[in-house]
Design an enzyme around this catalytic site. Sequence first.
Site, PDB file in Angstrom:
ATOM      1  N   ARG A  50       0.810  -1.223   0.000  1.00 18.79           N
ATOM      2  CA  ARG A  50       0.000   0.000   0.000  1.00 18.79           C
ATOM      3  C   ARG A  50       0.840   1.268   0.000  1.00 18.79           C
ATOM      4  O   ARG A  50       0.369   2.319  -0.406  1.00 18.79           O
ATOM      5  CB  ARG A  50      -1.003  -0.040   1.154  1.00 18.79           C
ATOM      6  CG  ARG A  50      -2.043  -1.156   0.954  1.00 18.79           C
ATOM      7  CD  ARG A  50      -3.058  -1.229   2.067  1.00 18.79           C
ATOM      8  NE  ARG A  50      -2.475  -1.382   3.376  1.00 18.79           N
ATOM      9  CZ  ARG A  50      -2.288  -2.543   4.007  1.00 18.79           C
ATOM     10  NH1 ARG A  50      -2.635  -3.666   3.424  1.00 18.79           N
ATOM     11  NH2 ARG A  50      -1.756  -2.574   5.204  1.00 18.79           N
ATOM     12  N   GLU A  58       2.045  -6.646  13.446  1.00 23.28           N
ATOM     13  CA  GLU A  58       1.068  -6.758  14.511  1.00 23.28           C
ATOM     14  C   GLU A  58       0.623  -8.207  14.672  1.00 23.28           C
ATOM     15  O   GLU A  58       0.198  -8.629  15.738  1.00 23.28           O
ATOM     16  CB  GLU A  58      -0.181  -5.908  14.211  1.00 23.28           C
ATOM     17  CG  GLU A  58       0.063  -4.431  14.055  1.00 23.28           C
ATOM     18  CD  GLU A  58       0.541  -4.040  12.663  1.00 23.28           C
ATOM     19  OE1 GLU A  58      -0.300  -3.773  11.791  1.00 23.28           O
ATOM     20  OE2 GLU A  58       1.766  -4.017  12.451  1.00 23.28           O
TER      21      GLU A  58
END
Length: 172
Positions: free
Chosen positions: A58, A95
């Site tokens: 992204r 994460e």
Amino acid sequence: MNLQDNIRIVEGFPKKGISFKDITTLIRDKDAFKYAVDKIAGYLKDKNIDVVVGPEARGFLFGAPIAYTLGAGFVPVRKQGKLPYDTLSIKYDLEYGSDVLEIHKDAINKGDRVALVDDLLATGGTTSSVVKLIEQAGGEIVTIDFVIELTDLKGREKLKGYDVLSLIKYDI
């Protein structure tokens, strides 16, 4: 323009407990996408940026048009095995797992002024790893810029000493 109005929240993606901030709705809206690119590019316009670095995938979506707007080069940082030439690599934690990122050894010249642009700052693991790659390649980080920052994950703390911009902030 309130960019948060253009972010779709997807609960439980990619796994339970994650509240995913989906930028596909922002980049689909031509006005919101242009606004986000223009805001970051405007922030960078007087910083004499040589190259914009965008992490996979992204970061490509925002980094490339920002580089174009600035008249700067664009350097992709990719997942391991995706770049065809000699690379520098670094392992980092996400994460929800770990991965390896790579940059071409010759992508950044010693002393290049670099803007690191990505869609999201969460824990700061990916970004701090990309910073290390850029500095290992000889680049000077001028600024690190994001569309979204998840403030509760305190990723900005891993970027102390660097100029950091985020357009949207969420407390998760």
